[in-house]
Design an enzyme around this catalytic site. Sequence first.
Site, PDB file in Angstrom:
ATOM      1  N   ASP A  48      -5.728   3.140  -1.148  1.00  0.00           N
ATOM      2  CA  ASP A  48      -5.133   3.545  -0.130  1.00  0.00           C
ATOM      3  C   ASP A  48      -3.663   2.932  -0.159  1.00  0.00           C
ATOM      4  OD1 ASP A  48      -5.075   3.751   3.116  1.00  0.00           O
ATOM      5  OD2 ASP A  48      -3.582   2.140   2.317  1.00  0.00           O
ATOM      6  N   TYR A  53       5.026   1.440   1.082  1.00  0.00           N
ATOM      7  CA  TYR A  53       4.868   0.206  -0.144  1.00  0.00           C
ATOM      8  C   TYR A  53       5.608   0.361  -1.375  1.00  0.00           C
ATOM      9  CZ  TYR A  53       0.574   0.006   2.948  1.00  0.00           C
ATOM     10  OH  TYR A  53      -0.382   0.219   3.699  1.00  0.00           O
ATOM     11  N   LYS A  82       0.516   7.488   3.204  1.00  0.00           N
ATOM     12  CA  LYS A  82       1.276   7.499   4.622  1.00  0.00           C
ATOM     13  C   LYS A  82       2.530   7.884   4.895  1.00  0.00           C
ATOM     14  CE  LYS A  82      -1.886   3.737   5.200  1.00  0.00           C
ATOM     15  NZ  LYS A  82      -1.799   3.004   3.750  1.00  0.00           N
ATOM     16  N   HIS A 115       2.198   6.758   9.722  1.00  0.00           N
ATOM     17  CA  HIS A 115       1.985   5.333   9.705  1.00  0.00           C
ATOM     18  C   HIS A 115       1.982   4.597  10.922  1.00  0.00           C
ATOM     19  CE1 HIS A 115       2.513   2.284   6.167  1.00  0.00           C
ATOM     20  NE2 HIS A 115       1.786   1.513   7.041  1.00  0.00           N
TER      21      HIS A 115
END
Length: 279
Positions: A48, A53, A82, A115
Amino acid sequence: MKHIADTVTLQNGVKMPLLGLGVWKVEEGATVVQSVKWAIAHGYRSIDTAAIYQNERGVGQGIREAMQENGLTRDQLFVTSKLWNSDQGYESAIAAYETSLEKLGLDYLDLYLIHWPVKGKYNDAWRALEKLYQDGRVKAIGVSNFHVHHLEDVMGNATIKPMVDQVEFHPRLAQPELRLFTKEHGIVLEAWSPLMQGELLGEPLLADIAAKYGKSVAQIILRWDLQHGVVTIPKSTNEKRIIENASLYDFELSTEDMARIDGLNENRRIGPDPDNFNF
């Protein structure tokens, strides 16, 4: 729940592993590549990540190298990313999906999530995810950090119901209302920060239960997730911990111990409240 490869079946029949590796705050480059490779080598089949990120390229590299080294094919893995808040328009969401695919070096995602519920934007974003799904570009679609009222709003406007809601979930934030709602509507609940970013590892009650079963506190919490039917994605960059976090299938928490852990709930968050997040 007898094996690391055990899955839950989403509304559309897609099988999602109950355990995965999360990579939030894992540095792009060698660190995230190695973490992904260790996880897959030790039996994890779900990874994930998210656009925000900023480690999708490393995740993709780790996936490709792990597939080659372990003799796996793409359809044996389950990859999630996401959609970030600034991309929550219709056209921008579709473009963001393609950007994530390019960075990951993949032809499709198994799961794509909105998200955060950005007010006034997430319904347009959901239409884009429906389009991606209907075009066969993604295997499943869902949301992240959505409260019950956000889910009700999406479902009131959608032609496809969210298949997953990934939220902050741990013994201090057990989300009973959301857990009941998602179960009633066939939405799979998924936990981020299941170990409360380490805050729960010194909790005396959990330490007592861990000693009883001969397990670590982390293993007790993750097993609690699984027995509640909640998908869990603990983060680690340590090979020993990655292995430990997956060693959950040779014991079962009693009904009494599940209730004792449930009793730790304080509705306390370590992350933002989706209703008050400065998007």
